[in-house]
Design an enzyme around this catalytic site. Structure first.
Site, PDB file in Angstrom:
ATOM      1  N   GLU A  57      26.251  20.135  32.890  1.00 22.69           N
ATOM      2  CA  GLU A  57      25.916  21.486  33.327  1.00 22.69           C
ATOM      3  C   GLU A  57      24.646  21.507  34.169  1.00 22.69           C
ATOM      4  O   GLU A  57      24.556  22.241  35.158  1.00 22.69           O
ATOM      5  CB  GLU A  57      25.768  22.422  32.128  1.00 22.69           C
ATOM      6  CG  GLU A  57      27.063  22.695  31.382  1.00 22.69           C
ATOM      7  CD  GLU A  57      28.107  23.388  32.240  1.00 22.69           C
ATOM      8  OE1 GLU A  57      27.739  23.991  33.272  1.00 22.69           O
ATOM      9  OE2 GLU A  57      29.297  23.311  31.896  1.00 22.69           O
ATOM     10  N   CYS A 250      40.314  31.106  42.883  1.00 22.79           N
ATOM     11  CA  CYS A 250      39.614  32.328  43.309  1.00 22.79           C
ATOM     12  C   CYS A 250      38.332  31.941  44.034  1.00 22.79           C
ATOM     13  O   CYS A 250      37.222  32.304  43.638  1.00 22.79           O
ATOM     14  CB  CYS A 250      39.322  33.201  42.091  1.00 22.79           C
ATOM     15  SG  CYS A 250      38.852  34.893  42.490  1.00 22.79           S
ATOM     16  N   CYS A 257      45.585  33.624  46.101  1.00 20.78           N
ATOM     17  CA  CYS A 257      46.000  34.703  45.193  1.00 20.78           C
ATOM     18  C   CYS A 257      47.408  34.491  44.655  1.00 20.78           C
ATOM     19  O   CYS A 257      47.712  34.872  43.515  1.00 20.78           O
ATOM     20  CB  CYS A 257      45.903  36.046  45.909  1.00 20.78           C
ATOM     21  SG  CYS A 257      44.210  36.515  46.342  1.00 20.78           S
ATOM     22  N   CYS A 260      47.301  32.464  41.458  1.00 22.98           N
ATOM     23  CA  CYS A 260      46.388  32.915  40.407  1.00 22.98           C
ATOM     24  C   CYS A 260      47.168  33.301  39.149  1.00 22.98           C
ATOM     25  O   CYS A 260      48.078  34.144  39.216  1.00 22.98           O
ATOM     26  CB  CYS A 260      45.575  34.100  40.899  1.00 22.98           C
ATOM     27  SG  CYS A 260      44.430  34.744  39.658  1.00 22.98           S
ATOM     28  N   CYS A 266      44.262  41.742  38.437  1.00 24.48           N
ATOM     29  CA  CYS A 266      43.240  41.780  39.492  1.00 24.48           C
ATOM     30  C   CYS A 266      43.269  43.115  40.223  1.00 24.48           C
ATOM     31  O   CYS A 266      44.220  43.423  40.954  1.00 24.48           O
ATOM     32  CB  CYS A 266      43.466  40.638  40.480  1.00 24.48           C
ATOM     33  SG  CYS A 266      42.202  40.555  41.768  1.00 24.48           S
TER      34      CYS A 266
END
Length: 509
Positions: A57, A250, A257, A260, A266
């Site tokens: 991270e 995204c 799209c 997705c 959405c």
């Protein structure tokens, strides 16, 4: 403040359950095979899992995954545990971190490593019931080369890594709200959400949030949303799935799209469809449609785009999120001198110095450098740099001896830095005043393995490129000086003659 309209919230439990299921099913099928995910999924020890996630991270902050993989593998091979990292020097950390940028992150990671692992390293030898400062604790710590003050760390952390996002953020240097949430959810299964750049983009599109996504008010709403959405049985996988969706589907520009898994949730996509329908009706002269009861007005809602930024039909779903204009980076100029000498084995060596332990590029090595005031002409630049080098080396440096190589531009996140590069060959050894900064001579190979910034590598490359041009020019001049005059015979044994020369009558002796 009043709560935002329902358009910007996830208030239907059945919708939340469906979204979770669809997203996790997609993640199980489509997730990328990444080394930190493998470690987090296969490592039985919770503390080691947390360390693996933690390193990834920190490295992934504002750095692409493809770049991080090699760095991560080298790091984990060299320091597989926090105990191992705690025993490393900052110099070693900087050397491995070089090229990732934001060197303070690596430094803070090591600082936290020195705070945490001794609760593991000496835990087996300490009596948990013993009071801090007992005879047994200092002896064990001393055997590991630690001062007795480290006993307090064992007591403070209770013999293990913090187990909640709140404690991770509170106790570990450099661990913010996002990193703490990622570690706690992935490593310990805490049902807490995460909000990073990818998650911001996904949530803003899912709920048509067009206000400045970097504003505190919007960020707070997004955290509330992330905590409400996170799957209670698989929080780590859900958070990774949400980030994965933003990283691969995204995306900021040209989102996929059609691929997705949560496109039915959405509202940005729904907004696009409504705008297209409205444009079609307007084209054929039909009356404007009646606004949907769920549609949110512009200007009054704190989560809608401001009235001064109307919908751009060419952008589609990428109208969301909106960000405030970035501040222009500060402009700075620095004079840098590549001091050169021939080492004992004839190899070219360069003098590098260490930067201060705090501030920009803390603890890294660089060529002797000096920040320049704005508006200095080249003559003045040479003079101030020569004075600086003379003060550092303790030997006279003439401004006229500094050879201008050129300018190297390097853009940091907040600084547009121009390095005015000079070179200066030296005879014999030169050591800078250790009271000013540590220094050492390095070969080219040693330079590239040292903890130097990308900017300094650019500086050396520019210098070597100029030396190469000079060398080629010198060879060409030498060939020109050694060329025979026109008309002189160049025939030698084994040389093929032209037809005219072959037929020409021999010259009489």
């Amino acid at each position: 403040p009043a709560p935002p309209p329902a358009q910007h919230l996830f208030s239907d439990p059945s919708e939340i359950d469906t979204l979770r299921g669809n997203l996790l099913a997609w993640y199980d099928k489509s997730k990328r095979d990444l080394p930190w995910r493998t470690l987090a999924a296969t490592e039985p020890d919770a503390d080691r899992r947390a360390y693996a996630v933690w390193v990834s991270e920190i490295m992934l902050q504002q750095t692409q995954v493809a770049t991080v993989i090699d760095y991560y593998n080298r790091w984990m091979q060299k320091w597989p545990t926090l105990q191992a990292l705690a025993q490393a020097s900052l110099e070693e950390v900087n050397e491995l971190w070089a090229g990732l940028g934001y060197y303070s992150r690596g430094k803070r990671l090591q600082e936290a490593a020195r705070k945490v692992p001794w609760c593991w390293g000496v835990g087996a030898f300490l009596d948990p019931s013993a009071a801090c400062g007992s005879v047994l604790a200092p002896v064990c710590l001393a055997s590991l080369g630690l001062c007795a003050a480290a006993t307090r760390v064992v007591t403070e952390l209770g013999g293990q890594m913090p187990r909640t996002a709140e404690e991770l953020q509170k106790l570990l240097p450099g661990v913010g709200r996002y990193t703490a949430g990622a570690i706690a959810s992935i490593s310990y299964g805490q049902a807490t959400g995460v909000v990073d750049g990818n998650v911001i983009r996904v949530l803003c599109r899912l709920r048509c949030i067009g206000a400045d996504s970097s504003s505190p008010a919007v960020i707070d709403r997004l955290w509330d949303m992330a905590n409400a959405l996170v799957d209670r049985s698989r929080p780590g996988d859900f958070n990774q799935a949400l980030m994965e969706l933003g990283a691969t589907v995204c995306v900021p520009k040209a989102p996929l799209c059609g691929e997705c898994p949560v496109r039915q949730h959405c509202r940005a996509r729904r907004r696009v469809e409504k705008e297209l329908a409205f444009a079609s009706q307007k084209l054929f002269g039909k009356p404007a449609p009646v606004p949907d009861v769920e549609d949110c007005g512009f200007g009054d809602c704190p989560l809608c785009p401001p009235a001064t930024e109307p919908w751009d039909s060419s952008l589609g779903v990428t109208n969301f999120p909106r960000k405030a204009a970035k501040k222009q980076p500060r402009v700075a100029r620095t004079a840098t001198c590549v001091l050169e000498r021939r080492g004992c084995h004839g190899a070219l060596e360069y003098l590098i110095v260490q930067r201060p332990s705090s501030g920009l590029l803390a603890g890294l090595w660089e060529f002797p450098s000096l920040a320049l005031a704005q508006g200095l002409q080249e003559e003045q630049q040479r003079e101030v740099l020569a004075d600086h080098l003379q003060a550092c080396t303790g030997r006279p440096v003439a401004a006229g001896d500094l050879r201008l190589i050129g300018e190297v531009i390097h853009v940091f996140s907040h600084i547009h830095q121009t390095y005015v590069v000079y070179s200066l060959p030296l005879d014999g050894d030169v050591t800078l005043d250790p009271a000013l900064s540590p220094s050492r001579w390095v070969t080219e190979e040693e330079f590239h393995t040292s903890a130097v910034s990308t900017a300094m590598k650019k500086v050396l490359k520019a210098c070597e490129k100029q030396h190469g041009k000079d060398s080629d020019h010198g060879k060409a001049s030498k060939r020109k000086r050694g060329a025979k005059p026109q008309g002189a015979s160049s025939t030698r044994p084994g040389t093929q003659l032209s037809l005219r020369a072959f037929l020409q009558a021999p010259t009489s002796l």
